[in-house]
Scaffold this motif. Sequence first.
Motif, mmCIF file in Angstrom:
data_model
loop_
_atom_site.group_PDB
_atom_site.id
_atom_site.type_symbol
_atom_site.label_atom_id
_atom_site.label_comp_id
_atom_site.label_asym_id
_atom_site.label_seq_id
_atom_site.Cartn_x
_atom_site.Cartn_y
_atom_site.Cartn_z
ATOM 1 N N ASP A 1 -13.834 29.502 -53.756
ATOM 2 C CA ASP A 1 -13.725 29.569 -55.207
ATOM 3 C C ASP A 1 -13.735 31.022 -55.698
ATOM 4 O O ASP A 1 -13.016 31.378 -56.645
ATOM 5 C CB ASP A 1 -14.869 28.794 -55.858
ATOM 6 N N THR A 2 -14.539 31.876 -55.065
ATOM 7 C CA THR A 2 -14.565 33.287 -55.450
ATOM 8 C C THR A 2 -13.201 33.929 -55.245
ATOM 9 O O THR A 2 -12.695 34.655 -56.113
ATOM 10 C CB THR A 2 -15.627 34.043 -54.639
ATOM 11 N N LEU A 3 -12.580 33.653 -54.100
ATOM 12 C CA LEU A 3 -11.278 34.249 -53.814
ATOM 13 C C LEU A 3 -10.199 33.696 -54.746
ATOM 14 O O LEU A 3 -9.318 34.432 -55.200
ATOM 15 C CB LEU A 3 -10.900 34.008 -52.350
ATOM 16 N N LEU A 4 -10.256 32.403 -55.024
ATOM 17 C CA LEU A 4 -9.293 31.833 -55.960
ATOM 18 C C LEU A 4 -9.466 32.431 -57.353
ATOM 19 O O LEU A 4 -8.484 32.657 -58.071
ATOM 20 C CB LEU A 4 -9.444 30.313 -56.007
ATOM 21 N N GLY A 5 -10.714 32.707 -57.729
ATOM 22 C CA GLY A 5 -10.948 33.345 -59.018
ATOM 23 C C GLY A 5 -10.318 34.725 -59.086
ATOM 24 O O GLY A 5 -9.792 35.129 -60.135
ATOM 25 N N ARG A 6 -10.354 35.465 -57.986
ATOM 26 C CA ARG A 6 -9.727 36.785 -57.948
ATOM 27 C C ARG A 6 -8.199 36.688 -57.953
ATOM 28 O O ARG A 6 -7.514 37.530 -58.529
ATOM 29 C CB ARG A 6 -10.189 37.550 -56.707
ATOM 30 N N LEU A 7 -7.686 35.652 -57.298
ATOM 31 C CA LEU A 7 -6.231 35.504 -57.186
ATOM 32 C C LEU A 7 -5.593 35.000 -58.471
ATOM 33 O O LEU A 7 -4.460 35.371 -58.798
ATOM 34 C CB LEU A 7 -5.894 34.537 -56.046
ATOM 35 N N ASP A 8 -6.263 34.093 -59.170
ATOM 36 C CA ASP A 8 -5.682 33.424 -60.331
ATOM 37 C C ASP A 8 -4.295 32.878 -59.985
ATOM 38 O O ASP A 8 -3.282 33.240 -60.604
ATOM 39 C CB ASP A 8 -5.593 34.395 -61.513
ATOM 40 N N PRO A 9 -4.202 31.979 -58.996
ATOM 41 C CA PRO A 9 -2.885 31.564 -58.497
ATOM 42 C C PRO A 9 -2.160 30.624 -59.460
ATOM 43 O O PRO A 9 -2.780 29.814 -60.162
ATOM 44 C CB PRO A 9 -3.222 30.849 -57.191
ATOM 45 N N ALA A 10 -0.836 30.736 -59.462
ATOM 46 C CA ALA A 10 -0.018 29.786 -60.208
ATOM 47 C C ALA A 10 0.017 28.445 -59.496
ATOM 48 O O ALA A 10 0.224 27.404 -60.136
ATOM 49 C CB ALA A 10 1.395 30.335 -60.366
ATOM 50 N N LEU A 11 -0.182 28.461 -58.164
ATOM 51 C CA LEU A 11 -0.128 27.228 -57.382
ATOM 52 C C LEU A 11 -1.124 27.317 -56.238
ATOM 53 O O LEU A 11 -1.197 28.338 -55.550
ATOM 54 C CB LEU A 11 1.285 27.004 -56.831
ATOM 55 N N LEU A 12 -1.879 26.244 -56.039
ATOM 56 C CA LEU A 12 -2.749 26.079 -54.870
ATOM 57 C C LEU A 12 -2.122 25.021 -53.977
ATOM 58 O O LEU A 12 -1.909 23.882 -54.400
ATOM 59 C CB LEU A 12 -4.148 25.650 -55.294
ATOM 60 N N VAL A 13 -1.803 25.403 -52.747
ATOM 61 C CA VAL A 13 -1.298 24.470 -51.739
ATOM 62 C C VAL A 13 -2.449 24.151 -50.804
ATOM 63 O O VAL A 13 -3.005 25.058 -50.163
ATOM 64 C CB VAL A 13 -0.111 25.074 -50.960
ATOM 65 N N THR A 14 -2.819 22.900 -50.709
ATOM 66 C CA THR A 14 -4.029 22.548 -49.972
ATOM 67 C C THR A 14 -3.860 21.191 -49.309
ATOM 68 O O THR A 14 -2.770 20.599 -49.326
ATOM 69 C CB THR A 14 -5.241 22.565 -50.929
ATOM 70 N N ASP A 15 -4.934 20.711 -48.705
ATOM 71 C CA ASP A 15 -4.908 19.378 -48.097
ATOM 72 C C ASP A 15 -6.141 18.600 -48.537
ATOM 73 O O ASP A 15 -7.081 19.155 -49.132
ATOM 74 C CB ASP A 15 -4.796 19.448 -46.572
ATOM 75 N N ALA A 16 -6.136 17.311 -48.252
ATOM 76 C CA ALA A 16 -7.209 16.442 -48.733
ATOM 77 C C ALA A 16 -8.560 16.832 -48.152
ATOM 78 O O ALA A 16 -9.586 16.746 -48.837
ATOM 79 C CB ALA A 16 -6.879 14.990 -48.404
ATOM 80 N N ALA A 17 -8.588 17.282 -46.891
ATOM 81 C CA ALA A 17 -9.856 17.654 -46.262
ATOM 82 C C ALA A 17 -10.483 18.855 -46.967
ATOM 83 O O ALA A 17 -11.702 18.905 -47.169
ATOM 84 C CB ALA A 17 -9.638 17.952 -44.783
ATOM 85 N N ARG A 18 -9.677 19.844 -47.337
ATOM 86 C CA ARG A 18 -10.205 21.012 -48.032
ATOM 87 C C ARG A 18 -10.770 20.623 -49.398
ATOM 88 O O ARG A 18 -11.839 21.076 -49.804
ATOM 89 C CB ARG A 18 -9.091 22.040 -48.211
#
Length: 542
Positions: free
Chosen positions: A106-123
């Motif tokens: 979450d900290t890294l995503l906060g720094r990135l402010d991404p337009a899109l998160l590509v992920t999987d169900a386990a994550r």
Amino acid sequence: MTPFGRRIELGTLFDDAAARGVPTAVHLSRPLDIAPGLGTVHDLPALAGLVRDAAGWLAAAGAGRGDRIAIAKRDHWDTVLLCCAAARIGAVPAPLSAHLDAAALDTLLGRLDPALLVTDAARLAASRTAGCAPESLAARTLVLDGGAADVDADALTLDDVRGAPAPAPYRPPVDHPLAIMHTSGTTGVPKLVAHTTRTLLRRLAGFEAHRWPLLSARPDDVVAGAFSFVHGRALAWTAVALAHGPRELLAISAPGWDEAGPLLDRHRPTVVEAQPATFVRWRSRLGDGHPFDRARLFISTFDAVHPPTVRAFLGATRHARPVWLQGWGQSETGPLTFRFLSRRALAAERDRHPTTRDLGRPVPGRTRLRVLDPATLRPVPRGAPGLVVCATRALADGYVGERRRFERKRAGRWFMTGDLGVLTRDGRLLLLDREADALPEGSGTELEDVIEDRLPGVVECVVLSVPGRPSQPVVVAEHGAPDPDAWRDAWRDATRDLPELAEPVVLAWDEIPRTGTGKVRRGVLRERLGLTPETHGTGRWT
């Protein structure tokens, strides 16, 4: 000039290789997460088509030119394909390790402010269990597996975007952001390192893609890679492999022998690149009929490698003159030094100075090193220890969300590596420790080398500094907890001429906290052992 000419492009990497007729067959240790139905054997035209398909998915999910795309999924080589797909539409991929805990992600995503998160169900499930919601930190979320019932109503699945046409490939200016990679994170939340086409592809991959004696893959080589595919090395490794065109490329997405072993057994690699922790785990497989009998070149990346591991693999292959390439560098800089190790170099013990601490010389014409006094930051004489700083034209563009932190580590063209070392009179670098992990009694890395060398039953040793008391060794025994009396005698004999150490703690391999690259998370280990978080280092340069 590389086989690509002067332009290596991430977005069209597989198209360009397929157009040149590169005959490399790619073999996977398990099917791709983004295309499980396609099996484990792929040619380059098919992979180029898959990258184009994925580019269509990302565009249909709303990502476009200049956007950041965070990729947080189970580790696999298809992360490289997704990075190529993102670059193809002009977006900036930021792959994130599956080993990150939910708070760090979450900290890294906060720094990135991404337009899109590509992920999987386990994550997503792991984050939710920890009370986090990574999808809330991105404008949109694309879940690669699971149906609509498994994801939030606002999230997209592959069924929503599959079949969307791919935009025409975009070639970004060479000094614009190309990809964002994170560091290993041994001392805390990883740093997000931004690289450009010039730094990552032209200067790092482009240099390696030249035809170098011994180092470059040959048309009859079988090249195996077993390391974290979210790190920048994966992009460079793939680009270089496509430039050299070996007969086969083996992508191993997990070090466990149940996944890695069958692929290695079937294809018997001649060039093997892996993280040191992976080589350590594979040492027990070097008995009769092991799959490394044809290996001519071993390459270790990401971390220090200890003499017993190098010696074991060089001694196990049937090749007449095998070589181990030990490189040293960082995510921010790429390789800075290299050294070739041979059977002869490791045959004779050198008392307290194992040969793997000698990291060789800077890459000629590409990098320079200096050693500074940690207190004054002035250069010290050759042969004196201090902080290692480097100068390289491949230096990253900065830390995303932490620009001031990056600039604090720079002084003109010089960059603080955060490592302690010694430059010898003839220009070789002797590595001591990370500054944050420094020991007052000498090099902790060297102590780990010596202990592993003298105790054959120890597959890993970690020495933790503890202010006010002797340093704390932690060892992983090959066959579990040893007999107490025999162990006490063996430990006393092995450490008789070493600085005073506390009684060792014996743990199992899986009890050691690690990063996605296999490095020991020393801060977490200290906490688990009830040790003070303070060390003899300052941590100022991490």
